[in-house]
Scaffold this motif. Structure first.
Motif, mmCIF file in Angstrom:
data_model
loop_
_atom_site.group_PDB
_atom_site.id
_atom_site.type_symbol
_atom_site.label_atom_id
_atom_site.label_comp_id
_atom_site.label_asym_id
_atom_site.label_seq_id
_atom_site.Cartn_x
_atom_site.Cartn_y
_atom_site.Cartn_z
ATOM 1 N N LYS A 134 -4.054 -6.953 -6.521
ATOM 2 C CA LYS A 134 -2.789 -6.302 -6.903
ATOM 3 C C LYS A 134 -2.791 -4.846 -6.465
ATOM 4 C CE LYS A 134 -1.271 -9.881 -9.173
ATOM 5 N NZ LYS A 134 -0.171 -10.665 -8.628
ATOM 6 N N VAL B 231 2.615 -2.053 -11.396
ATOM 7 C CA VAL B 231 1.816 -2.884 -10.504
ATOM 8 C C VAL B 231 2.767 -3.759 -9.694
ATOM 9 C CG1 VAL B 231 0.004 -4.666 -10.409
ATOM 10 C CG2 VAL B 231 -0.058 -2.909 -12.202
ATOM 11 N N GLU C 118 4.008 -6.964 -7.840
ATOM 12 C CA GLU C 118 3.850 -8.418 -7.865
ATOM 13 C C GLU C 118 4.493 -8.989 -6.607
ATOM 14 O OE1 GLU C 118 2.114 -10.191 -10.079
ATOM 15 O OE2 GLU C 118 1.656 -8.440 -11.296
#
Length: 189
Positions: free
Chosen positions: A148, A85, A87
């Motif tokens: 996200k 994911v 960030e």
């Protein structure tokens, strides 16, 4: 084994032994190798979700599968998935990326994915980096906020696929020294 031999025996595996779980200590060493990956301005713009719960892993695998297209039908065989994911980058990386018109976070995610694939191979495991999946479904299954971006899923397990010969372009087609050369032509500077 030297490094060139090592990377020549790493491949994207699409067949895993579904009855053979991956030892926790191997996964811990893989994620530690990933944690040590370089990133632009040391931003480390990633979060890794290790999915090893069998029921949850099957839901992640379902999100990667496009059976109608014949894609990723093997992912349920892999006992572990590592989902990457994106960030936020730090200030330096963010400003640098804006000035240079480059998405450093995406590059960094590619670097960490390579670290995971190589660390997996070093542990005697196989892996396959997957970019084709249903991102909203992946967010739902893993409780990832809508804000996200889910970039990759790396399926990991004990490969049962034989080693294949790599099909790569020849060096002279992809490498030049001291100036850009394309297709064997000598471009003058």
């Amino acid at each position: 084994m030297d490094f060139l031999e090592f990377v020549s025996t790493r491949q994207s595996d699409r067949a895993f032994d579904p009855e053979r779980p991956v030892e926790k200590e191997k996964i811990e060493r893989i994620v530690e190798a990933a944690r040590l990956a370089p990133s632009a301005c040391n931003a480390q713009p990633w979060h890794l979700i290790v999915v090893d719960d069998p029921g949850l892993k099957n839901k992640v695998a379902d999100a990667t599968s496009a059976r109608a297209l014949g894609m990723n039908h093997f992912t349920k065989q892999a006992p572990v998935h590592i989902v990457l994911v994106e960030e936020k980058v730090n200030l330096t990386s963010g400003v640098g990326g804006w000035v240079k018109q480059k998405d450093y976070a995406q590059m960094d995610l590619g670097v960490i994915a390579a670290h995971i694939a190589l660390a997996t191979h070093a542990e005697g495991l196989g892996s396959c980096i997957l970019g084709w999946f249903n991102e909203p479904r992946m967010r739902e299954v893993l409780s990832i906020p809508d804000s996200k971006r889910v970039w990759l899923d790396i399926a990991i397990g004990y490969s049962i696929q034989p080693l294949r010969m790599k099909k790569r372009k020849p060096l002279e087609e992809i490498v030049s020294y001291n100036c850009y050369k394309s297709g064997g032509r000598n471009n003058k500077h």
